[in-house]
Design a protein around this motif. Structure first.
Motif, PDB file in Angstrom:
ATOM      1  N   ASP A 195      86.945  38.889  66.594  1.00  0.00           N
ATOM      2  CA  ASP A 195      87.779  39.223  66.363  1.00  0.00           C
ATOM      3  C   ASP A 195      86.815  39.003  64.564  1.00  0.00           C
ATOM      4  O   ASP A 195      87.164  39.738  63.579  1.00  0.00           O
ATOM      5  CB  ASP A 195      88.894  38.715  66.394  1.00  0.00           C
ATOM      6  CG  ASP A 195      89.413  39.430  66.917  1.00  0.00           C
ATOM      7  OD1 ASP A 195      89.123  40.235  67.369  1.00  0.00           O
ATOM      8  OD2 ASP A 195      90.671  38.403  67.915  1.00  0.00           O
ATOM      9  N   HIS A 196      86.381  38.009  64.752  1.00  0.00           N
ATOM     10  CA  HIS A 196      85.617  37.055  63.339  1.00  0.00           C
ATOM     11  C   HIS A 196      84.060  38.448  62.920  1.00  0.00           C
ATOM     12  O   HIS A 196      84.110  39.072  62.061  1.00  0.00           O
ATOM     13  CB  HIS A 196      85.135  35.968  63.229  1.00  0.00           C
ATOM     14  CG  HIS A 196      84.748  35.410  61.995  1.00  0.00           C
ATOM     15  ND1 HIS A 196      83.286  35.744  61.349  1.00  0.00           N
ATOM     16  CD2 HIS A 196      85.587  36.019  60.598  1.00  0.00           C
ATOM     17  CE1 HIS A 196      82.971  35.330  60.713  1.00  0.00           C
ATOM     18  NE2 HIS A 196      83.839  35.368  59.978  1.00  0.00           N
ATOM     19  N   ALA A 197      83.412  38.536  64.070  1.00  0.00           N
ATOM     20  CA  ALA A 197      82.594  39.365  63.877  1.00  0.00           C
ATOM     21  C   ALA A 197      82.853  40.688  63.379  1.00  0.00           C
ATOM     22  O   ALA A 197      82.572  41.616  63.049  1.00  0.00           O
ATOM     23  CB  ALA A 197      81.662  39.661  64.970  1.00  0.00           C
ATOM     24  N   ALA A 198      84.127  41.339  64.085  1.00  0.00           N
ATOM     25  CA  ALA A 198      84.326  42.765  63.710  1.00  0.00           C
ATOM     26  C   ALA A 198      84.998  43.425  62.459  1.00  0.00           C
ATOM     27  O   ALA A 198      84.930  44.293  62.422  1.00  0.00           O
ATOM     28  CB  ALA A 198      85.217  42.722  64.847  1.00  0.00           C
ATOM     29  N   GLY A 199      84.755  41.793  61.727  1.00  0.00           N
ATOM     30  CA  GLY A 199      86.277  41.719  60.651  1.00  0.00           C
ATOM     31  C   GLY A 199      85.397  41.316  59.091  1.00  0.00           C
ATOM     32  O   GLY A 199      85.156  41.434  58.057  1.00  0.00           O
ATOM     33  N   SER A 200      84.019  40.634  60.470  1.00  0.00           N
ATOM     34  CA  SER A 200      83.237  40.331  58.680  1.00  0.00           C
ATOM     35  C   SER A 200      81.563  40.604  59.010  1.00  0.00           C
ATOM     36  O   SER A 200      80.968  41.872  59.271  1.00  0.00           O
ATOM     37  CB  SER A 200      82.795  38.526  59.080  1.00  0.00           C
ATOM     38  OG  SER A 200      82.479  38.936  60.143  1.00  0.00           O
ATOM     39  N   ALA A 201      80.339  39.926  58.184  1.00  0.00           N
ATOM     40  CA  ALA A 201      78.927  40.899  58.004  1.00  0.00           C
ATOM     41  C   ALA A 201      78.174  39.646  58.227  1.00  0.00           C
ATOM     42  O   ALA A 201      78.885  38.835  57.605  1.00  0.00           O
ATOM     43  CB  ALA A 201      79.208  41.661  56.593  1.00  0.00           C
ATOM     44  N   LEU A 202      77.030  40.353  58.600  1.00  0.00           N
ATOM     45  CA  LEU A 202      75.983  39.484  58.607  1.00  0.00           C
ATOM     46  C   LEU A 202      74.632  40.066  57.949  1.00  0.00           C
ATOM     47  O   LEU A 202      74.128  40.617  58.001  1.00  0.00           O
ATOM     48  CB  LEU A 202      75.349  38.624  60.119  1.00  0.00           C
ATOM     49  CG  LEU A 202      73.986  38.353  60.356  1.00  0.00           C
ATOM     50  CD1 LEU A 202      75.170  36.683  59.838  1.00  0.00           C
ATOM     51  CD2 LEU A 202      74.015  37.995  62.304  1.00  0.00           C
ATOM     52  N   PHE A 203      74.064  38.798  56.533  1.00  0.00           N
ATOM     53  CA  PHE A 203      72.722  38.642  56.567  1.00  0.00           C
ATOM     54  C   PHE A 203      71.966  37.993  56.658  1.00  0.00           C
ATOM     55  O   PHE A 203      71.855  36.716  57.635  1.00  0.00           O
ATOM     56  CB  PHE A 203      73.116  38.436  54.753  1.00  0.00           C
ATOM     57  CG  PHE A 203      73.958  39.032  53.906  1.00  0.00           C
ATOM     58  CD1 PHE A 203      74.824  40.252  54.620  1.00  0.00           C
ATOM     59  CD2 PHE A 203      73.737  40.134  53.154  1.00  0.00           C
ATOM     60  CE1 PHE A 203      75.371  41.468  53.984  1.00  0.00           C
ATOM     61  CE2 PHE A 203      74.400  41.037  51.920  1.00  0.00           C
ATOM     62  CZ  PHE A 203      75.408  41.252  52.392  1.00  0.00           C
ATOM     63  N   GLY A 204      71.104  38.971  57.098  1.00  0.00           N
ATOM     64  CA  GLY A 204      69.264  38.572  57.743  1.00  0.00           C
ATOM     65  C   GLY A 204      68.618  37.685  55.641  1.00  0.00           C
ATOM     66  O   GLY A 204      69.026  38.428  55.118  1.00  0.00           O
ATOM     67  N   ILE A 205      68.031  36.742  56.440  1.00  0.00           N
ATOM     68  CA  ILE A 205      67.258  36.036  55.303  1.00  0.00           C
ATOM     69  C   ILE A 205      65.820  36.645  55.291  1.00  0.00           C
ATOM     70  O   ILE A 205      64.913  35.729  55.966  1.00  0.00           O
ATOM     71  CB  ILE A 205      67.592  35.118  54.712  1.00  0.00           C
ATOM     72  CG1 ILE A 205      68.830  34.708  55.388  1.00  0.00           C
ATOM     73  CG2 ILE A 205      67.184  33.989  53.604  1.00  0.00           C
ATOM     74  CD1 ILE A 205      69.637  33.181  54.520  1.00  0.00           C
ATOM     75  N   VAL A 206      64.936  36.984  54.118  1.00  0.00           N
ATOM     76  CA  VAL A 206      63.928  36.953  54.597  1.00  0.00           C
ATOM     77  C   VAL A 206      62.675  35.672  53.527  1.00  0.00           C
ATOM     78  O   VAL A 206      63.173  35.978  52.912  1.00  0.00           O
ATOM     79  CB  VAL A 206      63.236  38.037  53.159  1.00  0.00           C
ATOM     80  CG1 VAL A 206      61.886  39.195  53.728  1.00  0.00           C
ATOM     81  CG2 VAL A 206      63.748  39.877  54.132  1.00  0.00           C
ATOM     82  N   GLN A 207      61.846  35.419  54.920  1.00  0.00           N
ATOM     83  CA  GLN A 207      60.637  33.496  54.352  1.00  0.00           C
ATOM     84  C   GLN A 207      59.257  34.547  53.816  1.00  0.00           C
ATOM     85  O   GLN A 207      59.632  36.108  54.463  1.00  0.00           O
ATOM     86  CB  GLN A 207      61.606  33.310  54.960  1.00  0.00           C
ATOM     87  CG  GLN A 207      62.732  32.786  54.709  1.00  0.00           C
ATOM     88  CD  GLN A 207      63.302  32.155  53.813  1.00  0.00           C
ATOM     89  OE1 GLN A 207      61.999  31.652  52.931  1.00  0.00           O
ATOM     90  NE2 GLN A 207      64.671  31.448  53.606  1.00  0.00           N
ATOM     91  N   GLY A 208      58.601  33.335  53.578  1.00  0.00           N
ATOM     92  CA  GLY A 208      57.310  34.076  53.937  1.00  0.00           C
ATOM     93  C   GLY A 208      56.750  33.133  52.938  1.00  0.00           C
ATOM     94  O   GLY A 208      55.083  33.235  52.705  1.00  0.00           O
ATOM     95  N   GLY A 209      57.457  32.429  51.725  1.00  0.00           N
ATOM     96  CA  GLY A 209      56.379  31.640  50.755  1.00  0.00           C
ATOM     97  C   GLY A 209      56.694  32.577  49.882  1.00  0.00           C
ATOM     98  O   GLY A 209      56.929  33.502  49.617  1.00  0.00           O
ATOM     99  N   VAL A 210      55.265  32.296  49.130  1.00  0.00           N
ATOM    100  CA  VAL A 210      55.049  33.517  48.041  1.00  0.00           C
ATOM    101  C   VAL A 210      54.043  34.253  48.293  1.00  0.00           C
ATOM    102  O   VAL A 210      53.103  35.076  47.972  1.00  0.00           O
ATOM    103  CB  VAL A 210      54.412  32.757  46.604  1.00  0.00           C
ATOM    104  CG1 VAL A 210      55.346  31.646  46.103  1.00  0.00           C
ATOM    105  CG2 VAL A 210      53.742  31.812  47.037  1.00  0.00           C
ATOM    106  N   TYR A 211      53.398  34.340  49.391  1.00  0.00           N
ATOM    107  CA  TYR A 211      52.661  35.293  50.414  1.00  0.00           C
ATOM    108  C   TYR A 211      53.462  36.994  50.759  1.00  0.00           C
ATOM    109  O   TYR A 211      53.967  37.260  51.057  1.00  0.00           O
ATOM    110  CB  TYR A 211      52.362  34.621  51.711  1.00  0.00           C
ATOM    111  CG  TYR A 211      51.755  33.651  51.391  1.00  0.00           C
ATOM    112  CD1 TYR A 211      50.285  33.521  50.745  1.00  0.00           C
ATOM    113  CD2 TYR A 211      52.529  32.394  51.257  1.00  0.00           C
ATOM    114  CE1 TYR A 211      50.044  32.009  50.622  1.00  0.00           C
ATOM    115  CE2 TYR A 211      51.846  30.909  51.471  1.00  0.00           C
ATOM    116  CZ  TYR A 211      50.774  30.893  50.987  1.00  0.00           C
ATOM    117  OH  TYR A 211      50.145  29.325  50.204  1.00  0.00           O
ATOM    118  N   GLY A 212      52.715  37.902  50.318  1.00  0.00           N
ATOM    119  CA  GLY A 212      53.057  39.239  50.384  1.00  0.00           C
ATOM    120  C   GLY A 212      53.368  39.993  51.806  1.00  0.00           C
ATOM    121  O   GLY A 212      54.406  40.165  51.955  1.00  0.00           O
TER     122      GLY A 212
END
Length: 381
Positions: free
Chosen positions: A183-200
């Motif tokens: 039920d919690h997954a159905a009522g909330s949102a999940l954000f991913g996080i971009v990593q990679g330091g300072v390298y484009g």
């Protein structure tokens, strides 16, 4: 009418910046948005209703601190974080990755997760992507952050690549753990996080990996850790184009007012930072003419408000001289008034950016802000 679980709508675009609304079941979040930090279930020196009065639509809580005290299980038993802290509006919870990184020698990193020593009682604790999702579910978070390793700065390209790859594997496990939340997954949102330091190129690869997994929103992590504003903006220029226009973009842990203005110009929608509250407790006020040290003796006879353009309770009802006196006397009210003022300043900053984007005059507004902010405080006549 049933409110949406999560919907992001752009209302206006000016250059790469945009303004809109992130609609959630507990309320709307106007973007660009600044989230006051309530690490341990409270915005320090503020009542929740007063935080709301500053214009805040959403707060940030922290997995690491709340899992240790009072524990996620206890918060859940007492009705969830919203009830526990008397904040009925949206809450985003940080996954704990940044705090674990800051433990340095007190942690052990493996593929499974991070084993660390509690700073409260010395217990050894294992935090994994699955456990982070469980904790955020128990807290009742509206926006859940994927568990990642926050790449330190400086880091070699090989170090940043290995760290990013681990975060992407953890992102997949976070997605699976979140989806198992019922039920919690159905009522909330999940954000991913971009990593990679300072390298484009690493940032681009990280964004592609996260898009392949699929998230409701995308955060840019691993910045504001010592790289400086110029390099941070360069990383954003190289990263934001790889993020979908139809999802919110969140720059984690940023930041100073001019950092926020520059990031909004580059297409960022959400921010958080401890700076306005921490500065309020240490005597620094943010004003339209730059930061002001209210402990400085030049304020002791000054009858003016902290900022004559501000309508916060501190500026409406109290003089610089009085705030200075409170700080020198060590009175709690001094920290309370400055924190209230600083949070109002940040929310006024966001409203000004939203209005400028809507009017198609962001470049002019940003230039005016920078010129005034750099001018410095004016001594009384």
């Amino acid at each position: 009418m049933t409110r949406p679980r999560f919907a992001f709508e752009t209302h206006a675009v000016d250059g790469r910046a945009r303004t809109g609304v992130l609609a959630m079941r507990r309320g709307d979040i106007r973007t660009p948005a600044f989230m006051p930090v309530g690490t341990a279930g409270t915005v320090k020196a503020m009542l929740p209703e007063h935080v709301r009065e500053t214009g805040a639509d959403i707060l940030l809580g922290n997995t690491y601190h709340l899992m240790l005290r009072p524990t996620a299980e206890r918060v859940h038993h007492l009705g969830g974080l919203h009830t526990f802290m008397n904040w009925p509006h949206p809450i985003l919870t940080d996954s704990g990755g940044f705090q674990v990184m800051s433990l340095a020698g007190l942690r052990k990193l493996t593929e499974e997760g991070v084993t660390f020593q509690s700073h409260l009682d010395g217990r050894r604790i294992l935090l994994t992507p699955e456990r982070s999702m469980e904790i955020q579910r128990l807290l009742g978070s509206d926006i859940v952050m994927a568990f990642d390793e926050c790449t330190p700065y400086p880091a070699t390209r090989d170090e940043a690549a290995a760290s990013m790859a681990l975060s992407m594997r953890w992102a997949r496990r976070s997605r699976d753990g979140f989806d198992a939340g019922g039920d919690h997954a159905a009522g909330s949102a999940l954000f991913g996080i971009v990593q990679g330091g300072v390298y484009g190129d690493l940032r681009a690869q990280s964004a592609a990996d996260l898009l392949d997994i699929g998230f409701d929103g995308y955060a840019v992590g691993g910045l504001a850790v010592g790289e400086g504003q110029e390099l941070m903006f360069k990383v954003l220029d190289e990263t934001v184009p790889h993020l979908p226009a139809g999802a919110p973009r969140y720059l984690m842990g940023v930041g100073k007012p001019d950092d926020i203005v520059g990031a909004v110009e580059r297409g960022i929608d959400m921010f958080d930072c401890v700076l306005p509250t921490r500065s309020g407790r240490t005597g620094q006020a943010f004003t339209r003419r730059g930061p002001v040290n209210m402990k400085n003796a030049r304020h002791k006879d000054d009858p003016r408000p902290i900022d004559e353009a501000c309508g916060c309770p501190a500026c409406r009802s109290y003089s610089r001289a009085y705030v200075h006196h409170l700080l020198k006397a060590g009175e709690i009210l001094g920290a309370m008034l400055l924190t209230w003022h600083n949070l109002c300043f940040y929310q006024d900053l966001m409203q000004g950016l939203r209005d400028a984007i809507a009017a198609g005059r962001l470049a002019e507004h940003a230039a005016d802000f920078r010129a005034t902010y750099a001018a410095g405080d004016i001594d009384p006549v």
